[in-house]
Design a protein around this motif. Structure first.
Motif, PDB file in Angstrom:
ATOM      1  N   PRO A  44      88.429  76.793 -45.174  1.00  0.00           N
ATOM      2  CA  PRO A  44      87.992  76.108 -43.418  1.00  0.00           C
ATOM      3  C   PRO A  44      89.448  76.061 -42.253  1.00  0.00           C
ATOM      4  O   PRO A  44      89.801  76.517 -41.793  1.00  0.00           O
ATOM      5  N   THR A  46      92.436  77.488 -42.824  1.00  0.00           N
ATOM      6  CA  THR A  46      93.011  78.898 -42.600  1.00  0.00           C
ATOM      7  C   THR A  46      92.546  79.732 -41.140  1.00  0.00           C
ATOM      8  O   THR A  46      92.951  80.812 -40.701  1.00  0.00           O
ATOM      9  N   ILE A  47      91.133  79.035 -41.780  1.00  0.00           N
ATOM     10  CA  ILE A  47      90.672  79.618 -39.690  1.00  0.00           C
ATOM     11  C   ILE A  47      89.979  78.846 -38.637  1.00  0.00           C
ATOM     12  O   ILE A  47      90.240  79.690 -37.635  1.00  0.00           O
ATOM     13  N   ILE A  48      89.523  77.879 -38.605  1.00  0.00           N
ATOM     14  CA  ILE A  48      89.770  76.523 -37.357  1.00  0.00           C
ATOM     15  C   ILE A  48      91.211  76.031 -37.168  1.00  0.00           C
ATOM     16  O   ILE A  48      90.889  75.252 -36.092  1.00  0.00           O
ATOM     17  N   THR A  57      85.942  70.776 -34.709  1.00  0.00           N
ATOM     18  CA  THR A  57      85.523  71.905 -35.168  1.00  0.00           C
ATOM     19  C   THR A  57      85.030  72.672 -33.715  1.00  0.00           C
ATOM     20  O   THR A  57      84.483  72.296 -33.532  1.00  0.00           O
ATOM     21  N   LEU A  61      85.159  78.265 -33.659  1.00  0.00           N
ATOM     22  CA  LEU A  61      85.610  78.547 -35.221  1.00  0.00           C
ATOM     23  C   LEU A  61      84.786  77.948 -35.921  1.00  0.00           C
ATOM     24  O   LEU A  61      84.746  78.828 -37.316  1.00  0.00           O
ATOM     25  N   LYS A  64      82.732  81.902 -36.664  1.00  0.00           N
ATOM     26  CA  LYS A  64      83.857  82.707 -37.240  1.00  0.00           C
ATOM     27  C   LYS A  64      83.823  82.386 -39.135  1.00  0.00           C
ATOM     28  O   LYS A  64      84.309  83.198 -39.249  1.00  0.00           O
ATOM     29  N   TYR A  65      84.038  81.061 -39.074  1.00  0.00           N
ATOM     30  CA  TYR A  65      84.594  80.805 -40.517  1.00  0.00           C
ATOM     31  C   TYR A  65      82.976  80.502 -41.076  1.00  0.00           C
ATOM     32  O   TYR A  65      83.163  81.879 -42.289  1.00  0.00           O
ATOM     33  N   THR A  68      83.011  84.692 -41.561  1.00  0.00           N
ATOM     34  CA  THR A  68      83.540  84.901 -42.587  1.00  0.00           C
ATOM     35  C   THR A  68      83.078  84.762 -44.113  1.00  0.00           C
ATOM     36  O   THR A  68      83.768  85.927 -45.337  1.00  0.00           O
ATOM     37  N   VAL A  69      82.649  83.712 -44.169  1.00  0.00           N
ATOM     38  CA  VAL A  69      82.103  83.760 -45.920  1.00  0.00           C
ATOM     39  C   VAL A  69      81.341  84.183 -46.219  1.00  0.00           C
ATOM     40  O   VAL A  69      81.355  84.820 -47.084  1.00  0.00           O
ATOM     41  N   ILE A 149      80.948  73.009 -42.474  1.00  0.00           N
ATOM     42  CA  ILE A 149      81.886  74.220 -42.772  1.00  0.00           C
ATOM     43  C   ILE A 149      82.214  73.459 -44.702  1.00  0.00           C
ATOM     44  O   ILE A 149      82.133  74.515 -45.236  1.00  0.00           O
ATOM     45  N   TYR A 153      81.892  76.486 -47.449  1.00  0.00           N
ATOM     46  CA  TYR A 153      83.015  76.405 -48.368  1.00  0.00           C
ATOM     47  C   TYR A 153      82.505  76.310 -49.982  1.00  0.00           C
ATOM     48  O   TYR A 153      82.872  77.273 -50.844  1.00  0.00           O
TER      49      TYR A 153
END
Length: 854
Positions: A44, A46-48, A57, A61, A64-65, A68-69, A149, A153
């Protein structure tokens, strides 16, 4: 010195273990270390942009995370299931093995078929359990939001034999997040007041949020009360998705007071909704064995069977129990960073880590109890049909006389809960009331949703325990103002075809040469009137009933009918008026009559009669901010702005003394805290009302306004007790409260505040003992409280007796202005459609009634 050393040793023995425990929590691995992690799935941070638990958070973001996942993992699908009032996305992640993801529609269809009592679908050995994880329904409870989040992950990246087995046998639905509007407010506050050096002082601004806080959505609604009510876009989206999947386990992650420990269900005994099956609560106990194991493994304190309950079925942890699932509520101590508590320093990081592990323990419970949960799902709905066959109530008949839009909204609500409704195809009389064919409806109990139907339609007034975490009464046909009754087998023969909700649009009217008229009975009549006022039209309201001659005969028009005289509008309004009337007919469902003569068949009620009163465009001020109850204010704001499209200015109550209120026509005061000793404000408001202003107030706002403007004193009765054991304190106090009940009142439908109603009995939400002594003006009591006023929920016999004979709503002229007071809340949670019109009438008809002559 000897004594000093002994004291120092004791202090060290007491303090050092605590300090080492706090340090050990910080040093514990954030993610479980008994698995490996796929490096292709980004962590997490690396993106947030920060480690989870470092700060709250941002929602953009978080989205976005999650996306992306889903893009990088073959275990994860993502979809937008709703948008909020502020346009933010609510996402759902579907997580399972790659093989399951490839045939996810097939899995869903088989799973949902288990809920169909007419299906021959059986529980297959390889059928996955469906686990639903809710996060962030209260936007201020940020560990819930951010832990989503961490869970995403872990489920996407963790690698082990156990993980393979879990994903093969589970479909995990992760909602991220339920309330992004409120969470975004809270996140902004956290970022704005965050420090480089952690500040643990509970008095710090970083730990104390602002009015209205981040708990609620854009219109300040508690979304965790909307699972049943369905009056906000987010809940509408996620309940739709809930029924698409029929999950076996659903969890809700919340926060409570900073000095609390941790709540694990079940809730208080004897405070469970009576239609929840015992087996459901037994399964709940088994599911929660896993969360307790985690807490015990870390020597963490928790509690159960107190404080919270499973009575109100509109919460995320209770609604599943009426839909063959197991609902769970978790609560942990709140923090936005690091904060001093009675248990030591509590960190946001540890809270996020705790909810990560709670979520994983629920996923494990689903896996280990999979066969039982799936079997329970199938038996739940088959049992429902059996229960219905043994029930003497075979259905519920209902109607909304002369209000097609209100009927539409009730049908829409039932449809969202997957309840079948039939039209009535012949007139049917029940309890001396005739339900007309084509205008009335029947819900048969012998259908899949029998359990939920009982929860929606039954009036429950007796309880094993009179303490409630939330409301005690929520019988939906009462809140929607429906005529309704339970029926037996005989009345089922009047049922026609199944119906779906279709908004009752009307055709545009013929062109009028003298006037247009429409009745006030339809729910959206106030919205229609507002449309006319906004384009500069000059309408009038009839204060007496009358008739008109129409091409198809004589039509009776009720008091409250709106007239738009064509000749007064001026040529510049003609084009706008025609288009607006078309919009009103189509979008507001209003039947508009065009007439070519000012003469009517009713003596004394020609269209030029003085019994038609002019209506002016209101300029409304709604008091909000510190000292007002955000829920109450938000309900008014939502009703005016969202439903009726009526402009309203929100203004901070604490600054009212400094505001020039001359140009405002109406000021609204809602529940909250008010100072009756503020003489300056009293003089200012009194003068403004006497010059023509209107005060509308409810709950504590009405009590205060009545005292300072109408000299209504609070004659609170005291009931002193003899000496009592302290253990009886709570039971005694419970008897002196109203447990969020639905109460009935006698409405004067001839009064302008009662225009648009066809029945005198009206229902409102009450959770206080505020009521008014009948005014000396014999016409000022708009709603009187009858004896035995309880309709649904809890109110003791003593409290009903205390309220009997008093006024729930009063309307008094004061100089050239008016004061309109409601002791109850006519707009509660946006689902009291049957009471809204009284409130709205105060905006348009506050000058349509007169003081009695001396």
């Amino acid at each position: 010195m000897k004594h000093f050393n002994l004291l120092l040793t004791c202090i060290i023995l007491i303090i050092v273990p605590h300090a080492s425990n706090a340090q050990s929590k910080r040093n514990k691995s954030f993610y479980p270390d008994n698995v490996s992690y796929n490096e292709a799935i980004p962590k997490p941070e690396t993106i947030i942009g920060h480690p989870l638990g470092h700060r709250v958070t941002r929602h953009d973001l978080l989205l976005k995370y999650m996306r992306t996942v889903a893009e990088l993992s073959d275990r994860v699908n993502v979809e937008t299931i709703a948008k909020t009032h502020e346009g933010r996305d609510i996402l759902m992640l579907t997580i399972s093995s790659p093989e399951n993801i490839a045939r996810i529609d097939e899995i869903k269809a088989a799973h949902v078929a288990l809920s169909d009592p007419n299906s021959d679908q059986t529980v297959q050995e390889d059928m996955p359990v469906v686990t639903w994880l809710n996060y962030g329904v209260h936007g201020a409870e940020v560990s819930s939001t951010d832990s989503s989040i961490a869970v995403a992950y872990y489920l996407a990246a963790a690698q082990s034999d156990y993980m393979d087995e879990t994903l093969k046998n589970s479909v995990i639905l992760l909602i991220a997040i339920f309330n992004p509007d409120g969470n975004s407010r809270q996140s902004a506050w956290n970022h704005m007041h965050g420090s480089n050096v952690p500040v643990t002082d509970p008095n710090g601004r970083n730990h104390n949020t602002f009015w209205p806080g981040g708990r609620t959505n854009h219109y300040w609604f508690d979304l965790n009360r909307q699972w049943l009510l369905q009056q906000q876009p987010g809940p509408q989206g996620w309940v739709k998705k809930f029924h698409e999947w029929k999950p076996n386990i659903s969890t809700d992650h919340h926060e409570m007071g900073t000095n609390s420990t941790f709540y694990i269900p079940p809730g208080a005994p004897k405070r469970t909704f009576p239609f929840i099956p015992e087996e459901s609560m037994q399964l709940l106990e088994e599911v929660t064995d896993r969360p307790r194991q985690f807490m015990d493994s870390e020597a963490r304190l928790y509690f159960s069977e107190e404080g919270y309950d499973n009575f109100y079925i509109g919460k995320g942890a209770t609604y599943p129990h009426l839909n063959a699932g197991i609902g769970l509520l978790f609560e942990q101590a709140r923090t936005l960073g690091e904060i001093d508590t009675v248990h030591g320093v509590l960190s946001f990081r540890d809270n996020v880590r705790t909810y990560l592990n709670m979520s994983l323990s629920i996923v494990r419970a689903g896996l280990e109890l999979r066969p039982r949960l799936l079997d329970y799902q199938k038996r739940f709905y088959r049992n429902a049909i059996e229960f219905a066959s043994n029930d003497t109530v075979k259905g519920y008949i209902f109607a909304a006389p002369k209000d097609n839009a209100r009927a539409y909204h009730f049908l829409d609500l039932l449809n969202r809960h997957q309840i079948d409704v039939n039209i009535i195809d012949r007139d049917t009389t029940v309890d001396s009331k005739t339900y007309k064919a084509g205008e009335s409806y029947l819900v048969k109990t012998s259908q899949q949703q029998y359990t939920l139907i009982k929860g929606i339609f039954e009036k429950i007034t007796t309880f094993d325990n009179n303490t409630f975490y939330d409301v005690s009464g929520f019988t939906m046909p009462l809140t929607f103002g429906m005529d309704y009754a339970p029926v037996g087998s005989r009345e089922l023969s009047s049922a026609g075809d199944l119906v779906k909700p279709i908004f009752p649009s009307k055709s545009a009217p013929e062109e009028a040469t003298v006037a247009y008229l429409f009745e006030w009975n339809e729910y959206y009549a106030p919205r229609a009137l507002n449309r006319l006022l906004q384009i500069g039209v000059l309408p009038k309201v009839a204060t007496k009933p009358f008739s008109i001659n129409a091409p198809d005969g004589t039509i009776d028009m009720a008091a409250g009918t709106i007239m738009i005289p064509v000749g007064w509008q001026g040529g510049e309004h003609h084009g706008d008026l025609t288009k607006t009337l078309e919009t009103i007919a189509r979008e507001d469902g209003i039947k508009i009559h065009a007439v070519g003569s000012g003469r009517t068949p009713t003596a004394g009620m020609d269209l030029g009669s003085n019994n038609f009163k002019p209506i002016t465009k209101p300029k409304i001020l709604l008091m909000v901010g510190e000292g007002t109850r955000a829920y109450d204010a938000g309900e008014v704001w939502h009703l005016l702005d969202y439903r009726m499209r009526i402009p309203v200015t929100l203004y901070d109550k604490s600054s009212l003394n400094t505001l020039d209120i001359t140009d405002y026509t109406h000021i609204i005061f809602v529940g909250g805290q008010y100072n009756a000793k503020d003489e300056e404000l009293k003089r200012k408001l009194s003068a403004w009302v006497r010059r023509g202003g209107t005060v509308i107030a409810h709950r504590q706002g009405a009590k205060w306004a009545g005292e300072i403007l109408l000299d209504i004193k609070d004659e609170k009765e005291e009931f002193p007790l003899d000496r009592q054991d302290y253990a009886s304190k709570i039971p005694n106090e419970v008897e002196n409260i109203i447990g969020g009940a639905i109460m009935k009142g006698d409405l004067d439908i001839s009064h302008p505040i009662g225009f648009g109603y066809v029945n005198r009995e009206v229902h409102t939400h009450r959770d206080t003992l505020i009521a008014f002594e009948p005014p000396k003006n014999p016409y000022a009591t708009v709603v009187a409280i009858p004896e035995n006023s309880l309709a649904a929920g809890f109110a003791s016999a003593d409290n009903q007796a205390r309220l009997a004979g008093k006024a729930m709503a009063i309307a008094q002229r004061m100089g050239q202005g008016s004061v309109i007071l409601f002791s109850d809340n006519p707009n509660f949670r946006a689902y009291f459609y049957g009471a809204n019109k009284m409130f709205l009438n105060g905006l348009y008809f506050s000058k349509a009634f007169d003081q009695p002559r001396s």
